[in-house]
Design a protein around this motif. Structure first.
Motif, mmCIF file in Angstrom:
data_model
loop_
_atom_site.group_PDB
_atom_site.id
_atom_site.type_symbol
_atom_site.label_atom_id
_atom_site.label_comp_id
_atom_site.label_asym_id
_atom_site.label_seq_id
_atom_site.Cartn_x
_atom_site.Cartn_y
_atom_site.Cartn_z
ATOM 1 N N UNK A 255 6.140 -27.642 18.434
ATOM 2 C CA UNK A 255 4.791 -27.741 17.867
ATOM 3 C C UNK A 255 3.822 -27.974 19.009
ATOM 4 N N UNK A 256 2.778 -27.176 19.079
ATOM 5 C CA UNK A 256 1.794 -27.299 20.145
ATOM 6 C C UNK A 256 0.421 -27.533 19.536
ATOM 7 N N UNK A 257 -0.301 -28.505 20.044
ATOM 8 C CA UNK A 257 -1.647 -28.780 19.577
ATOM 9 C C UNK A 257 -2.600 -28.832 20.763
ATOM 10 N N UNK A 258 -3.833 -28.394 20.514
ATOM 11 C CA UNK A 258 -4.872 -28.448 21.530
ATOM 12 C C UNK A 258 -5.963 -29.379 21.026
ATOM 13 N N UNK A 259 -6.397 -30.314 21.859
ATOM 14 C CA UNK A 259 -7.381 -31.276 21.395
ATOM 15 C C UNK A 259 -8.246 -31.822 22.505
ATOM 16 N N UNK A 260 -9.121 -32.735 22.149
ATOM 17 C CA UNK A 260 -10.074 -33.319 23.080
ATOM 18 C C UNK A 260 -9.536 -34.619 23.667
ATOM 19 N N UNK A 261 -10.195 -35.086 24.730
ATOM 20 C CA UNK A 261 -9.697 -36.268 25.440
ATOM 21 C C UNK A 261 -9.783 -37.533 24.597
ATOM 22 N N UNK A 262 -10.662 -37.575 23.595
ATOM 23 C CA UNK A 262 -10.773 -38.785 22.769
ATOM 24 C C UNK A 262 -9.464 -39.080 22.039
ATOM 25 N N UNK A 263 -8.751 -38.038 21.629
ATOM 26 C CA UNK A 263 -7.466 -38.245 20.965
ATOM 27 C C UNK A 263 -6.455 -38.859 21.925
ATOM 28 N N UNK A 264 -6.493 -38.428 23.184
ATOM 29 C CA UNK A 264 -5.628 -39.021 24.204
ATOM 30 C C UNK A 264 -5.916 -40.516 24.329
ATOM 31 N N UNK A 265 -7.183 -40.852 24.575
ATOM 32 C CA UNK A 265 -7.559 -42.244 24.828
ATOM 33 C C UNK A 265 -7.223 -43.131 23.643
ATOM 34 N N UNK A 266 -7.497 -42.653 22.435
ATOM 35 C CA UNK A 266 -7.194 -43.436 21.237
ATOM 36 C C UNK A 266 -5.699 -43.690 21.104
ATOM 37 N N UNK A 267 -4.919 -42.637 21.334
ATOM 38 C CA UNK A 267 -3.469 -42.794 21.228
ATOM 39 C C UNK A 267 -2.936 -43.722 22.311
ATOM 40 N N UNK A 268 -3.462 -43.625 23.530
ATOM 41 C CA UNK A 268 -3.023 -44.510 24.609
ATOM 42 C C UNK A 268 -3.163 -45.974 24.194
ATOM 43 N N UNK A 269 -4.297 -46.306 23.565
ATOM 44 C CA UNK A 269 -4.509 -47.689 23.141
ATOM 45 C C UNK A 269 -3.577 -48.106 22.028
#
Length: 385
Positions: free
Chosen positions: A189-203
């Protein structure tokens, strides 16, 4: 094959001119294979238009998340930085006054200013010479933008601010569950998204507390950054392994992976090991995952749009006739999870990957007119699924 052949005819290699870019320092970067254009193909049987569904847009349509993020702009941290960096941002006025007004050149627009000057430092040969855009200035701009954006995307005392990471977590779990339920027939499964999703998930996943990885997780992910969730087993299984033998590990690479780059594994949820059993991984993700429109509407406080029917009270049962009805979302709508998901089959590995990247497609007519104008994977003892 017919679809691939058709698309390659419609979008042939762009050629050396369109497939190259001259950077500010004079270096010329060229795309491989004479600008070969990779056009993704996949059959779609369900989920059409799911990218337009409100709850899968995460924080952009979530009132409670927007309110939470806006609270940062009234915090002491924000106000202190707004005042202490005023002189620094004002000194950059000659470089950005064509885009920002005087009252916009401050820490409130930290990311927008950094993004503009970062791109200009790569591509713009006509930047004003004064003040010089040095590496130290860019580093300070990046550091301020990182600090601002992580605070807008995540707050440990207010989880709704990280709704983008919560919806991502649910989709990751769903993708891996599909692999398990299909006995490995669903591979990737491949998804393309914005950096906000990265930062939120990191937290949410406790990655911000890793001292050895702060450089990777405490700032805005670079272009083409990659998160990977790998399902694997170390059991000696001749068929698809039992659930209790399945493990998951999280890997991340900040920026484009070149021929010398690697994905690095990091522990999730404060665990000491980078390898979690499937059961523990799913439990950890489900602690903060928002897995459907009902949960999203409740968490975001939405009562309009897709949430109208979900939040509507059920009509009373008519006892005189013994019949009644219930309003609510259909099973088909409730099951829509795969926004912006591209599915493909790859032998030997199951990953759920979210990429932060920019792609360019050049039509054949455009390439022709341009030319006319100018002429006139894992350890050896593991079994990947």
């Amino acid at each position: 094959m017919p679809a691939q052949a058709f698309l390659q005819g419609s979008y042939p290699p762009a050629g050396p001119e369109l497939a190259s870019d001259t950077l500010r320092d004079g270096r010329v970067v060229r795309s491989p294979l004479d600008g070969y254009q990779l056009i993704p193909i996949r059959p779609v049987s369900s989920g059409k238009g799911s990218e337009d569904i409100a709850w899968l847009q995460a924080s952009s349509n979530c009132p409670e998340a927007i309110v939470s993020s806006d609270e940062y702009f009234s915090s002491s941290d924000y106000n202190n930085l707004l005042a202490s960096t005023d002189e620094f941002y004002t000194s950059l006025t000659p470089l950005i006054n064509a885009t920002f007004s005087d009252d916009e050149i401050n820490y409130k627009n930290a990311y927008a200013i950094f993004d503009l000057l970062n791109v200009a430092s790569i591509h713009n040969e006509s930047l004003p010479a004064s003040p010089p855009l040095t590496d130290s200035i860019l580093f300070q701009l990046r550091t301020l933008a990182d600090h601002q954006q992580i605070n807008l995307a995540y707050n440990s005392t207010d989880p709704i601010r990280a709704i983008a990471g919560s919806t991502l977590a649910a989709q990751v779990v769903r993708g891996l569950e599909n692999t398990i339920k299909s006995q490995g027939k669903s591979k990737i499964t491949i998804e393309f998204g914005a950096y906000a999703s990265f930062l939120s998930f990191f937290g949410l996943a406790d990655l911000l507390t890793l001292p050895e990885s702060n450089d990777s997780f405490m700032g805005i992910p670079d272009y083409a950054s990659t998160m990977t969730f790998e399902l694997f087993t170390t059991a000696d299984a001749s068929s698809f392994p039992a659930v209790e033998d399945l493990q998951v590990r999280f890997l991340f690479h900040n920026g484009t992976i070149d021929e010398n780059g690697t994905l690095n594994a990091y522990p999730l949820f404060g665990q000491p090991s980078t390898e979690l059993s499937w059961t523990k991984f799913r439990e950890g993700m489900n602690r903060f995952a928002v897995s459907g429109p009902e949960q999203w509407c409740e968490a975001c406080g939405n009562s309009t749009g897709v949430c109208t029917n979900i939040n509507a009270p059920s009509p009373a049962v008519d006892n005189t006739t013994g019949s009644g009805s219930r309003s609510g979302i259909s099973q088909a709508v409730a099951g829509i999870i795969g926004a912006l998901v591209t599915l493909a089959v790859v032998l030997g590995v199951q990953v759920a990957v979210i990429l932060f990247a920019g792609l360019r497609v050049v039509r054949k007519k455009r390439a022709a007119s341009r030319e006319m104008d100018e002429s006139g994977a894992g350890a050896a003892d593991e079994r990947k699924l």
